[in-house]
Design an enzyme around this catalytic site. Structure first.
Site, short mmCIF file in Angstrom:
data_model
loop_
_atom_site.label_atom_id
_atom_site.label_comp_id
_atom_site.label_asym_id
_atom_site.label_seq_id
_atom_site.Cartn_x
_atom_site.Cartn_y
_atom_site.Cartn_z
N HIS A 52 0.84 -1.20 0.00
CA HIS A 52 0.00 0.00 0.00
C HIS A 52 0.87 1.25 0.00
CE1 HIS A 52 1.01 0.38 4.24
NE2 HIS A 52 0.52 -0.81 4.49
P1 TYD Z 1 -2.79 -3.89 7.46
O1 TYD Z 1 -2.66 -2.43 7.24
O2 TYD Z 1 -3.75 -4.65 6.58
O3 TYD Z 1 -1.39 -4.59 7.33
P2 TYD Z 1 -0.32 -4.42 6.16
O4 TYD Z 1 0.62 -3.35 6.65
O5 TYD Z 1 0.37 -5.72 5.97
O6 TYD Z 1 -1.08 -3.96 4.93
O7 TYD Z 1 -3.20 -4.11 8.98
C1 TYD Z 1 -3.71 -5.32 9.46
C2 TYD Z 1 -4.76 -5.05 10.51
O8 TYD Z 1 -4.19 -4.37 11.63
C3 TYD Z 1 -5.87 -4.20 10.00
O9 TYD Z 1 -7.12 -4.81 10.37
C4 TYD Z 1 -5.76 -2.89 10.73
C5 TYD Z 1 -4.92 -3.21 11.94
N1 TYD Z 1 -3.97 -2.14 12.32
C6 TYD Z 1 -4.28 -1.28 13.34
O10 TYD Z 1 -5.36 -1.36 13.96
N2 TYD Z 1 -3.36 -0.32 13.69
C7 TYD Z 1 -2.18 -0.19 13.03
O11 TYD Z 1 -1.37 0.71 13.38
C8 TYD Z 1 -1.88 -1.08 11.94
C9 TYD Z 1 -0.61 -0.95 11.17
C10 TYD Z 1 -2.80 -2.04 11.62
#
Ligand code: TYD
Length: 138
Positions: A52
């Site tokens: 992303h």
């Molecule tokens: P996600 O952003 O999908 O992970 P990646 O960085 O691999 O794309 O995050 C996974 C899950 O964790 C999503 O449901 C949201 C949660 N999350 C939080 O609540 N706070 C945070 O700071 C982060 C990074 C993720």
């Protein structure tokens, strides 16, 4: 922002027979106010994380244990940085596509962010990212 704005930050390291120590402080080694810290661990072999871009969030990624690759992409160029030492941070400004893969067993990725978690700050569609870059709004 382009991939040339991505920088390796060498963190202080205190080598000691009792074990080594490194640290990072906001506005110093970390070039922004730290609003968020999160970490990625227990990554199964072959998995990719973090495909992303952020509209506003800047970040510094540190490999606390093991190794993994961070791939950064500005819509024109792409580069891969391997993080495998806990005294290096990778600074990624806002507006770049980034993903992480090749996690070694037991690796831990620590991420400092400049913005609290906000789903709206994420761009998760690569085609939308490319369009925003082309339109000059990212
Ligand atoms: P996600 O952003 O999908 O992970 P990646 O960085 O691999 O794309 O995050 C996974 C899950 O964790 C999503 O449901 C949201 C949660 N999350 C939080 O609540 N706070 C945070 O700071 C982060 C990074 C993720």
């Amino acid at each position: 922002m382009t991939i040339d704005d991505v920088k390796i930050i060498e963190l202080p390291k205190f080598l000691d027979v009792r074990g080594n120590l490194s640290f990072a402080e906001q506005f110093s080694q970390i070039p922004f106010e730290i609003q968020r810290v999160y970490w990625i661990y227990d990554v199964p072999g072959g998995e990719e994380r973090g495909g992303h871009a952020f509209r506003e969030n800047e970040e510094v990624i540190v490999s606390l244990s093991g190794a993994f690759d961070v791939i950064v992409d500005d819509g024109k160029n792409r580069k891969t940085v391997t993080l495998n030492r806990s005294y290096f941070g990778l600074y990624i400004p806002k507006g770049l596509w980034r993903s992480m893969d090749n996690f070694s067993t037991n690796s831990v990725a620590l991420e400092f962010g400049s913005v609290k978690y906000d789903q709206g700050d994420y761009i998760r569609d690569y085609r939308e990212f490319i369009k925003m870059k082309k339109d000059g709004i990212l």
